[in-house]
Design an enzyme around this catalytic site. Sequence first.
Site, PDB file in Angstrom:
ATOM      1  N   HIS A  60       0.815  -1.212   0.000  1.00 47.37           N
ATOM      2  CA  HIS A  60       0.000   0.000   0.000  1.00 47.37           C
ATOM      3  C   HIS A  60       0.851   1.265   0.000  1.00 47.37           C
ATOM      4  O   HIS A  60       0.351   2.332  -0.364  1.00 47.37           O
ATOM      5  CB  HIS A  60      -0.962  -0.013   1.185  1.00 47.37           C
ATOM      6  CG  HIS A  60      -2.118  -0.942   0.991  1.00 47.37           C
ATOM      7  ND1 HIS A  60      -3.381  -0.676   1.466  1.00 47.37           N
ATOM      8  CD2 HIS A  60      -2.210  -2.136   0.344  1.00 47.37           C
ATOM      9  CE1 HIS A  60      -4.198  -1.666   1.125  1.00 47.37           C
ATOM     10  NE2 HIS A  60      -3.498  -2.567   0.457  1.00 47.37           N
ATOM     11  N   HIS A  95      -2.114 -12.681  -2.015  1.00 49.46           N
ATOM     12  CA  HIS A  95      -3.184 -13.353  -1.290  1.00 49.46           C
ATOM     13  C   HIS A  95      -2.837 -14.788  -0.921  1.00 49.46           C
ATOM     14  O   HIS A  95      -3.686 -15.522  -0.422  1.00 49.46           O
ATOM     15  CB  HIS A  95      -4.475 -13.289  -2.102  1.00 49.46           C
ATOM     16  CG  HIS A  95      -5.039 -11.911  -2.190  1.00 49.46           C
ATOM     17  ND1 HIS A  95      -6.188 -11.610  -2.886  1.00 49.46           N
ATOM     18  CD2 HIS A  95      -4.597 -10.727  -1.675  1.00 49.46           C
ATOM     19  CE1 HIS A  95      -6.434 -10.307  -2.797  1.00 49.46           C
ATOM     20  NE2 HIS A  95      -5.475  -9.753  -2.073  1.00 49.46           N
TER      21      HIS A  95
END
Length: 748
Positions: free
Chosen positions: A93, A279
Amino acid sequence: MTTEAKCPFNHSVVGAGTTNRDWWPKQLRVDLLNQHSARSNPLAASFNYAEAFKRLDLQTLKQELRALMTDSQDWWPADFGHYGPLFVRMAWHSAGTYRTGDGRGGGGRGQQRFAPLNSWPDNVSLDKARRLLWPIKQKYGQAISWADLMILTGNVALESMGFKTFGFAGGREDTWEPDQDLYWGRETKWLGGDDRYAHGSPGVDQAHGVLVKDDDSEVQHTRDLENPLAAVQMGLIYVNPEGPDGNPDPLLAAKDIRDTFGRMAMNDEETVALIAGGHTFGKTHGAADAAHVAAEPEASDLESQGLGWHNSFGSGKGGDTITSGLEVTWTTTPAQWSNDFFDHLFGFEWELSKSPAGAHQWVAKNAQAIIPDAHDASKKRLPTMLTTDLALRIDPAYEAISRRFHANPDQFADAFARAWFKLTHRDMGPRARYLGADVPAEELLWQDPIPALNHALIDAQDAAALKQTVLSSGLSVAQLVATAWASASSFRGSDKRGGANGARIRLAPQKDWASNEPAQLAQVLATLERIQADFNARQSGGKQISLADLIVLGGNAAVEQAAHAAGHAVTVPFAPGRMDASQAQTDVESFAVLEPVADGFRNYAKARYAVSAEALLIDKAQLLTLTAPEMTVLVGGLRVLGANTGQSHNGVFTTRPGVLSNDFFANLLDMRTEWKATSETKETYEGRDRATGEHKWTGTRVDLVFGSNSILRAVAEVYASADAQEKFVQDFVAAWTKVMQLDRFDLA
C-alpha cells in the site's frame, strides 16, 4: 470567575479563519511549487542520505526485521503468530499508490506516514504496522528512511515466509510533510466514486461496499476512470474487493482490475502474479460491523498519539479485528509461501456469502473447514475468496495465466518476485539511483536502461569547439533551444523518468510527439548527428561525444549566443557523460505516458482541456521540480528565444527574438497595452495600444497569467525592472542548467 483563562486572540489561532481559497476556490496553486523545502526538513542541509545508507549494516537490519516478524505484541497480536502478511500489505500500500499517468504516488517519499494516506479506508491498521517498526527505525535513525524501511520490511516479510525475492534497492528519501500536488479525485466522501466516472458512481458507504441501485452491469462494463487516477474509489489503493461499487460480479471486477493495475504499469501476467502472490499470505478482517470502528488517525484524539480506527468490538484486536469488513483467509499456509491460492481457486466451486460485517465474499461449496484460525489453533474455517480473486478464474485472459501458474509453480514464483520488485521500485527511476548490496544484477526494460559510459569524455576545449561548429551549422537559436528543451523537459520528478540522458528524443515514441515538431526535430537531429559523427571520427584515445550530450551542448551554445546578443557574456555549465539508449532499450508503450498534454514553456497544448492552461503549466513545472521564480524566468526566456511549438508568436513579447532579454516581462507589464480575449474560450488574447488601438502582441493564458496572478506578477515585476537584465540572464542560465541536468543522478 471561571478557571479558564480568556484567550487574548478572541479564540483564533495562526492559520485559522477564512482562507484565500475559501474566497477564490479556483485560485492558481502556485504554492505547489514551494513544497518540501528546507523549512520543513529537520535534517541538516549537509545530510546526504545516500552516504548514510551506504554505511548501514543492511544484513544486520534484515536479521532484526526477521526477528520482529514472529515477536507478537499484546497490544497488536500477530495473525497466525507472524507479522509478515501485515508488513507485506504495508509495503504494497506504500508503493501501490503509484500511477503512470503523471508518475506521482508510490513509496519513494514515505508518504504513508501523512494524510491523506495514513487515514485512507484502505489503510486501516497500517498505523499499527508502522508502530511495530518504530523501535527498529528509532535504533537506526537516519541511516534508513521510513520510505526505504517500509519497502525493505515487506521484502523481509516475504523472505521470512519462505519466498525468494528478486532483490531490494535503497535510495528513497523521506519527505516531511504531505504531498500537495497529488490529485486523488474530487469526491468529498470516503469510498465515493461519483466524480471519477463520466456516468457518476455513488461509491459505497464508509463501512464496506454495498451495491448501488443505479449501477448496472452495462454501465460498469463501459465506465471510464478519470486520468490520471488509478483507483476506483476515493481512499482505495486499486479496486473494491467486493466488486465494482460493491457489486459482487467477478467479470466486472476483472475490468476494474485490468484498468487500475494497468495504470500502475502492470500487464495481465504481472497483475495475476501480484494478486495471487499477495493473497497467498494472511487474511482480511471483518469480525463485526464497521460501526464499532472509530475515527481514522487524522481525526483521532491527542491521547491516541497518531493511531486511529479504535475498535470497540470485543478486544478490538486479534480475532476481533475489523479493517475492510471482509473476513477471508485464502490458504492453509497463510504465513508460508505455497501454491494453495490456485489450488483453492480452481479446486472448489464458490457461492456468494457475507462476512460478519455484511460484506460480499465467497465461500467454497461442499468444502471442509481446512483453513487455520488466525488466533485459535483449535479452530478451522471454510475456504473463502474475494470477488476480485474469482476474477482470476472468470476472466478468460486472467484464467489462462492463472492455470499456467497453477501448473507451473516455479513460473508463478518467478513472476511474483519480478512483479513485486517492479511494484516496489517502479517510482525510483533509473538504476543509477539504486543503493545497497541487494540490488539485482539483471537490467529490466521498465527501468528505462541507458548504456554504461564506455568512452573518454570531452573536455572544455572540445566543448567550446563543438559549440562553434553547432552555431555555424545553419541551425537557429530557436531550433537548438527547442530541441534541447524537448529532450530534457520530458523528465518527471515524480517517478524520475525521462530527461535528456539516453537521447530518446530520437527514438519512438518521442520523435513523433506533436509537441516535439517531428519534421523540424528530424532536421535538427540529422545535423547534430553529422557533427557528432565527424567529431568522433577525428578523435583518438577513445574520446567520444554522445548525441544526448550534443543535444544539450547545442542548446547551451544557443543560450550563450542569445545572452551575448543581449550584452552578457555567460558560460552555461555543461557536464558530459550522457549516453545514447537504443530503441530496443525503450518500451514504446511505457514511454507514451510521458508525452506532454501541454507544455506551457513552449506554449503548447495538444487539445483544449477542462483544466486551465495555467494550471497545466504549474503541473508541468512541479514535475520538473521548479520553483515559482525558476518557472517564471524560464517561460520569459524561452519566449524571447523563440522556443514555442510551431514557431507561434504567442507570448513572444519582443522586437528582437533570439536575444536573451527581459522583454517578455517588460512588455507584458506595460500599462500602455490593453488585453482582450480573441474568442469566448479565452484561450488566446490580443494586446493593443491603449491610446491608438494598434495591434502589438498576441498571447495565451500561460503568458498573461504572469501579469494576472498576484504571486506570479510579483516575481515577474522583479525581472521586468530596469536593473534586472543581468539577474534575468543569470537566473535563466541557472534554471536552464537545472532542467538539463535533472536526470543526471550520476552527478549527485
